[in-house]
Design a protein around this motif. Structure first.
Motif, short mmCIF file in Angstrom:
data_model
loop_
_atom_site.label_atom_id
_atom_site.label_comp_id
_atom_site.label_asym_id
_atom_site.label_seq_id
_atom_site.Cartn_x
_atom_site.Cartn_y
_atom_site.Cartn_z
N ASN A 36 -22.70 57.73 -14.66
CA ASN A 36 -22.77 56.36 -15.18
C ASN A 36 -21.46 55.97 -15.86
OD1 ASN A 36 -25.36 55.97 -14.21
ND2 ASN A 36 -26.32 56.58 -16.13
N ALA A 41 -24.65 45.22 -9.54
CA ALA A 41 -25.94 44.89 -8.94
C ALA A 41 -25.92 43.42 -8.50
CB ALA A 41 -27.07 45.12 -9.94
N ASP A 75 -28.86 55.79 -19.10
CA ASP A 75 -28.37 54.69 -18.26
C ASP A 75 -27.56 53.66 -19.03
OD1 ASP A 75 -30.39 53.46 -19.67
OD2 ASP A 75 -31.42 52.66 -17.92
N ARG A 76 -27.24 53.93 -20.30
CA ARG A 76 -26.46 52.98 -21.11
C ARG A 76 -25.10 53.57 -21.44
NH1 ARG A 76 -29.78 50.39 -25.77
NH2 ARG A 76 -28.03 48.94 -25.74
N THR A 133 -25.71 48.48 -19.02
CA THR A 133 -26.83 49.21 -18.44
C THR A 133 -26.56 49.42 -16.96
OG1 THR A 133 -28.36 48.18 -20.01
CG2 THR A 133 -29.33 49.20 -18.05
N VAL A 134 -26.74 50.65 -16.52
CA VAL A 134 -26.58 51.02 -15.12
C VAL A 134 -27.97 51.17 -14.52
CG1 VAL A 134 -25.73 52.79 -13.54
CG2 VAL A 134 -24.39 52.17 -15.57
N ARG A 135 -28.16 50.59 -13.34
CA ARG A 135 -29.44 50.71 -12.63
C ARG A 135 -29.15 50.99 -11.16
NH1 ARG A 135 -31.35 45.55 -12.86
NH2 ARG A 135 -30.76 45.21 -10.70
N ASP A 136 -29.74 52.05 -10.64
CA ASP A 136 -29.59 52.42 -9.22
C ASP A 136 -28.13 52.50 -8.78
OD1 ASP A 136 -32.40 52.47 -8.99
OD2 ASP A 136 -32.47 50.32 -8.51
N ALA A 150 -25.71 46.74 -13.99
CA ALA A 150 -26.79 45.75 -13.90
C ALA A 150 -26.79 44.74 -15.04
CB ALA A 150 -28.14 46.45 -13.84
N HIS A 151 -26.33 45.15 -16.21
CA HIS A 151 -26.39 44.27 -17.38
C HIS A 151 -25.24 44.58 -18.31
CE1 HIS A 151 -27.86 42.89 -21.36
NE2 HIS A 151 -28.32 41.89 -20.65
#
Length: 136
Positions: free
Chosen positions: A6, A30, A80-81, A108-111, A115-116
């Motif tokens: 991440n 994302a 994930d942060r 924030t990491v997603r997949d 992402a944010h």
């Protein structure tokens, strides 16, 4: 993804921003990315969603703000942060006024994608630098 992966993803995202490589940046983001830039009275403030708005805010940033980073940012992560802590200096082109901004990006990491992003910045310094002189 691991915490280390991440952090590397976020480092790659920042590198793509720094090199103005929109193609690489969009690959790392994302499709429904949300980037919140706080404040009022300066050009980049607002909530920006999706690839089109991400590209638009970065284009606006390159057109309206000159920014330098006097030292590399620090990356702090858990799960994930990823928090990115740094300092920016520069000027708002329309006013030619200088600013110094000590900031934190909460990412924030997603997949495997960014992402944010929630920015914590010196909104007062940026708004002051954006303010046009009203003296006539």
């Amino acid at each position: 993804m691991s915490t280390e992966e991440n952090v590397q993803l976020v480092k790659n995202f920042f590198a793509a921003m720094g090199s103005h490589n929109q193609q690489d940046l969009l690959v790392l983001a994302a499709g429904d990315i949300e980037w919140i830039i706080p404040g009022d009275g300066w050009p980049l403030a607002g909530t920006h969603r999706g690839h089109a708005e991400l590209a638009a805010v970065l284009k606006k940033a390159s057109e309206e703000v000159e920014t330098q980073y006097p030292k590399p940012p620090e990356f702090v992560a858990q799960g994930d942060r990823v928090m990115v802590v740094g300092v920016a200096t520069g000027k708002i082109k329309a006013t030619n006024k200088q600013f110094k901004d000590e900031w934190v990006f909460d990412i924030t990491v997603r997949d495997g994608k960014v992402a944010h992003i929630q920015e914590y910045i010196d909104t007062q310094a940026l708004a002051r630098a954006s303010q046009m002189n009203t003296r006539t």
